[in-house]
Motif scaffolding. Structure first.
Motif, PDB file in Angstrom:
ATOM      1  N   THR A  47       0.835  -1.197   0.000  1.00 38.05           N
ATOM      2  CA  THR A  47       0.000   0.000   0.000  1.00 38.05           C
ATOM      3  C   THR A  47       0.873   1.251   0.000  1.00 38.05           C
ATOM      4  OG1 THR A  47      -1.789   1.144   1.156  1.00 38.05           O
ATOM      5  CG2 THR A  47      -0.174   0.014   2.519  1.00 38.05           C
ATOM      6  N   GLY A  50      -0.465   2.962   4.420  1.00 38.41           N
ATOM      7  CA  GLY A  50      -0.703   1.981   5.477  1.00 38.41           C
ATOM      8  C   GLY A  50      -1.206   2.566   6.785  1.00 38.41           C
ATOM      9  N   SER A  88       0.597  -1.678  10.024  1.00 41.44           N
ATOM     10  CA  SER A  88       1.344  -1.202   8.870  1.00 41.44           C
ATOM     11  C   SER A  88       2.830  -1.256   9.203  1.00 41.44           C
ATOM     12  CB  SER A  88       0.936   0.243   8.540  1.00 41.44           C
ATOM     13  OG  SER A  88       1.703   0.731   7.467  1.00 41.44           O
ATOM     14  N   GLN A  95       5.520   0.361   1.902  1.00 47.09           N
ATOM     15  CA  GLN A  95       4.640   0.025   3.027  1.00 47.09           C
ATOM     16  C   GLN A  95       3.883  -1.270   2.750  1.00 47.09           C
ATOM     17  OE1 GLN A  95       2.048   3.290   3.909  1.00 47.09           O
ATOM     18  NE2 GLN A  95       3.730   4.730   4.170  1.00 47.09           N
ATOM     19  N   LEU A  97       0.721  -3.611   4.513  1.00 44.74           N
ATOM     20  CA  LEU A  97      -0.368  -3.687   5.476  1.00 44.74           C
ATOM     21  C   LEU A  97      -0.567  -5.144   5.852  1.00 44.74           C
ATOM     22  CD1 LEU A  97      -2.501  -1.878   6.860  1.00 44.74           C
ATOM     23  CD2 LEU A  97      -4.017  -2.383   4.940  1.00 44.74           C
TER      24      LEU A  97
END
Length: 136
Positions: A47, A50, A88, A95, A97
């Motif tokens: 992502t 996050g 996260s 990043q 998650l």
């Protein structure tokens, strides 16, 4: 509780379907305590935001709401699973998650059945299989 359609879900908009890894021990199993039987799994999603997505989960849980992970399965059919915990983390690739999700036990039994079929398809090349019909 006021529900905003965007606030009660996290949607995977591109890429392959998430891989749900069953969890069989640890603190996450405590999230399933209750009158019904559920299995827990962990999935990882890349992502760009996050911490914001984790905060979205916290807002829903603070209001005693349920937040879902929406995704398309391998056949392209939309599915959703409830998210029970989120974190996260920052990696070298960006990043990620981490989502702990809840599933009914039947969801994982389907995958076990597929594994059993793979085992049945293995044949020993030394044996003569003429006239034998493979069992499916």
């Amino acid at each position: 509780m006021t529900k905003n359609n965007l606030e009660d879900k996290i949607t995977i908009i591109e890429g392959p379907p998430p891989v749900f890894e069953p969890i069989e021990d640890g603190w996450a199993l405590g999230l399933t305590e209750g009158p019904f039987l559920f299995d827990m799994s962990l999935t990882q999603v890349r992502t760009f935001n996050g911490p914001e997505l984790v905060e979205r989960c916290h807002r829903m849980w603070k209001e005693n709401g349920i937040i879902h992970l929406h995704y398309r399965n391998e056949m392209g059919v939309e599915e959703k699973v409830p998210i029970m915990a989120a974190r996260s983390i920052e990696t070298d690739e960006g990043q990620v998650l981490l989502l702990w999700t809840r599933h009914s036990p039947e969801d994982f039994e389907d995958f076990d059945d597929l594994d059993d079929l793979d085992d049945d398809d293995e044949y020993d090349d030394d044996e003569d299989d003429e006239g034998d019909t493979p069992a499916l």
